[in-house]
Scaffold this active site. Structure first.
Site, PDB file in Angstrom:
ATOM      1  N   CYS A   6      -2.788   8.875   6.072  1.00  0.00           N
ATOM      2  CA  CYS A   6      -1.529   8.891   6.826  1.00  0.00           C
ATOM      3  C   CYS A   6      -1.806   9.112   8.309  1.00  0.00           C
ATOM      4  O   CYS A   6      -1.168   8.503   9.168  1.00  0.00           O
ATOM      5  CB  CYS A   6      -0.600   9.997   6.313  1.00  0.00           C
TER       6      CYS A   6
ATOM      7  N   CYS B  43       0.833  -1.212   0.000  1.00  0.00           N
ATOM      8  CA  CYS B  43       0.000   0.000   0.000  1.00  0.00           C
ATOM      9  C   CYS B  43       0.861   1.254   0.000  1.00  0.00           C
ATOM     10  O   CYS B  43       0.335   2.368  -0.070  1.00  0.00           O
ATOM     11  CB  CYS B  43      -0.923   0.025   1.204  1.00  0.00           C
TER      12      CYS B  43
END
Lengths: 408, 138
Positions: B106, B37
Site C-alpha cells: 500500500c 489487484c
C-alpha cells in the site's frame, strides 16, 4: 436501534456460538461423568460409552444414516475430509487411482487431493458454473475406469450454493464409484439424506451447527456398499479401527445435542433465517446500484448472502463496518494476496472478487440487527464510492476494462 | 488483522479526498494500481509557479491501509516542492502508519502515485514549454 448489542455477528459460515442448551448438556461430562469411553472395566467408562453410542444414533438420524455404527468421530471436518479422501484412496488403490472433485471445495478436500496427486494419483477438478453450481453431467463426463472416489460439497462455504448431491449420487451409484460429501455447511439447513442421495461418506462438524469446536464426524456407509478406509491416525484402534484417539466425550454429547435441536427446529429456523437474509438483500439491492449477488439466487443456504459492491474494496468496506463481523473474498483478507479461489473459479472478474462481502446469518440474528447492518452498509458503500476513483470513472461513463492498468 | 491507530485515524477522517481538474496545466495526475489487484490510487497535485505543491487530492479503491497511505501522502506533499515530494520513500509512509509486512505494498503504491503525478505534471510542463518555444521561433 439503541438496544442493539455491538459488535453484531454475521459470519455464521465461519463458526457459530454454542447453543446454551448444548452447553448445558455438555457440562456434566467434563466433571461428574468424565470417564473414558474406552474403559470397559468400570461404571465411569460404561457411562461414557453409553452416552457416546446414544450420540452416534442421534447424529445418524440427522443425516438419515442406517445406524450409529456408521459414525466415526474425528476432531472436526478437516480431519473428516482428510480421512475420507486419503483413507479411501489408500484402501482402494488396487481398483484405481483417479479422484473427481470440484474447484470450489474446501481446502481440506482440495489439499488432500493435492497430496494424493504427489503420491501418484490423478485428480480431476470440475469447475462450478457462473452460478456456483456444479453440473452433474460434468461430473459424469469426468469419470473414468480408474475413478474410485467423487467428492462434492453439499453447500459451498463462500457463496452458499447447494449442490445437486442426489443427482451426482445417482451417477456414482450406477457406476459403482464411492461418493464423499463435505456436508459441513449444509447439514440441518438444507435436506441431506445419505440413503436417498446415495452418499457413501459425509463429513460433519459440530461448531458450524451451534455445537462445540474440536469435534466432527465422518459418516462411513456400512452396507450396499460397505465402505472401507485406511486409518490415518494410528493408535489404540478406536472407532472400529478407523480413527484412534480417546473420544472427546463432552464434545460428542454437545455435537449430538446440536443435531437433536436441528432435527426438531432446523426446518423452521431455516425459514426464519431465510427471511432475514432476504430482508437484508432487499435493503442493499434497492438502495444501492451496482451490487452483484454471487452464487445462485435460490439454490443457496438460507443464511448466505455473498455480494460484490462494485468499485468498493472488500476489506476497506469491512473496516468501515467494523462493528459487524462478516468476511470478504478480497485478497487483502488472505495471506496469499489472491482473491477468493471460489469466486474466481466461478468466472467472477477479479475486481468483483475483491469487492465481495459474505454475510452469514444464523440462529441468533434478529430483524433489528439486519436493519442496522443494512443501513450501515448502504451508508458506508456510498461513502467509499465517493472516495473511489473507479466509481468516479464509472459515473463518467469510462469503461474500466478499456484502461491499461499497471499491475503491481 | 488489527490496524494501527494512525491507519484508523486516516481511514475514518481521510484528508484531501477529491478531484482536481485534470486539464488544468498546473495539475498533475497519477493513476496507479489495478482493479484486479484490489487497489487503485489516483493522486493529483496542483503546482504553483515556484514549483511548490499547493494542493493535493486523492481517491482510492482499496483496503484501509491503502486509503490511509494515500491520505498521508497528500498531507505530506502539500507545501513541498515537486523535487522534495519526489524524494518521499514508501518506507517513510509504512513507518509512519506502522504498516504490517502484508500491507507494505500500500505504501509502495502511494509512493508510485506521488511520482506518477509529478511525472505527469512535468510532462505537461515540458510540452507546454516546447509549444511556447515553437511559437517564439515561428
Amino acid at each position: 436501534m439503541t438496544n442493539l448489542k455491538l459488535p453484531i455477528y454475521m459470519d455464521y459460515h465461519a463458526t457459530t456460538p454454542v447453543d446454551p442448551r448444548v452447553l448445558e448438556a455438555m457440562l456434566p461430562y467434563f466433571t461428574e461423568h468424565f470417564g473414558n469411553a474406552a474403559s470397559r472395566t468400570h461404571a465411569f467408562g460404561w457411562r461414557a460409552e453409553a452416552v457416546v453410542e446414544e450420540a452416534r444414533e442421534t447424529i445418524a438420524r440427522l443425516i438419515n444414516a442406517e445406524s450409529g455404527k456408521e459414525i466415526v468421530f474425528t476432531s472436526g471436518a478437516t480431519e473428516s475430509d482428510n480421512l475420507a479422501i486419503k483413507g479411501v484412496a489408500e484402501y482402494y488403490q488396487s481398483k484405481g487411482n483417479h479422484i473427481v472433485t470440484t474447484t470450489i471445495e474446501h481446502k481440506a478436500v482440495l489439499d488432500s487431493c493435492k497430496r494424493l496427486e504427489k503420491a501418484g494419483y490423478t485428480v480431476t477438478y470440475v469447475p462450478a458454473g457462473r452460478d456456483g453450481i456444479v453440473d452433474p453431467e460434468a461430473i459424469r463426463n469426468a469419470l473414468t475406469d480408474k475413478t474410485i472416489l467423487v467428492s462434492v460439497m453439499l453447500a459451498n462455504n463462500e457463496v452458499g450454493t447447494i449442490q445437486p448431491i442426489a443427482e451426482i449420487g445417482k451417477i456414482t451409484r450406477e457406476r459403482g464409484i464411492l461418493f464423499h460429501v463435505d456436508a459441513v455447511q449444509g447439514v440441518g439447513r438444507t435436506p441431506f439424506d445419505v440413503r436417498a442421495m446415495n452418499v457413501d461418506l459425509a463429513s460433519l462438524s459440530a461448531h458450524k451447527i451451534y455445537g462445540p469446536k474440536g469435534i466432527g464426524a465422518l459418516y462411513v456407509r456400512r452396507s450396499r456398499p460397505r465402505v472401507r478406509l485406511v486409518a490415518q491416525m494410528d493408535g489404540g484402534g478406536h472407532e472400529r479401527g478407523n480413527r484412534s484417539g480417546t473420544l472427546n466425550v463432552p464434545g460428542i454429547v454437545g455435537f449430538a445435542k446440536a443435531c437433536e435441536i436441528l432435527i426438531a427446529e432446523g426446518a423452521e429456523e431455516a425459514e426464519r433465517v431465510r427471511g432475514l437474509r432476504d430482508r437484508l438483500w432487499r435493503k442493499l439491492s434497492s438502495e444501492l446500484e451496482q451490487v452483484v449477488l454471487n452464487g445462485h439466487p435460490e439454490r443457496r443456504l438460507p443464511g448466505n448472502l455473498n455480494v460484490s459492491f462494485a468499485f468498493v474494496e472488500g476489506e476497506g468496506l469491512m473496516m468501515a463496518i467494523k462493528d459487524v463481523a462478516v468476511s470478504s473474498g478480497s485478497a487483502c483478507t488472505s495471506a496469499s494476496l489472491e482473491p477468493s479461489y471460489v469466486l474466481r473459479s466461478m468466472g467472477l472478474d477479479e475486481d468483483l472478487a475483491h469487492s465481495s462481502i459474505r454475510f452469514g446469518l444464523g440462529r441468533f440474528n434478529t430483524e433489528a440487527e439486519v436493519d442496522y447492518v443494512g443501513e450501515l452498509v448502504v451508508q458506508k458503500v456510498r461513502k467509499l464510492r465517493d472516495m473511489s476513483p473507479l466509481w468516479e470513472m464509472h459515473q463518467q461513463g469510462i469503461d474500466l476494462k478499456s484502461i491499461q492498468w499497471v499491475a503491481h | 488483522m488489527a490496524y494501527s491507530e494512525k491507519v484508523i485515524e486516516h481511514y475514518e477522517n481521510p484528508k484531501n479526498v477529491g478531484t482536481l481538474d485534470q486539464n488544468d496545466p498546473s495539475v498533475g495526475t497519477g493513476l496507479v494500481g489495478a482493479p484486479a489487484c484490489g487497489d487503485v490510487m489516483r493522486l493529483q497535485i496542483k503546482v504553483n509557479e515556484a514549483g511548490v505543491i499547493e494542493d493535493a487530492r486523492f481517491k482510492t479503491f482499496g483496503c484501509g491501509s491503502a486509503i490511509a497511505s494515500s491520505s498521508l501522502a497528500t498531507e505530506w506533499i502539500k507545501g513541498k516542492t515537486v523535487d522534495e515530494a519526489f524524494a518521499i520513500k514508501n518506507s517513510q509512509i509504512a513507518e509512519e502508519l506502522s504498516l504490517p509486512p502484508v500491507k507494505i505494498h500500500c505504501s509502495v503504491l502511494a509512493e508510485d502515485a506521488i511520482k506518477s503525478a509529478i511525472e505527469d505534471y512535468r510532462r505537461k510542463r515540458a510540452a507546454r514549454e516546447a509549444a511556447a518555444r515553437e511559437q517564439g521561433n515561428s
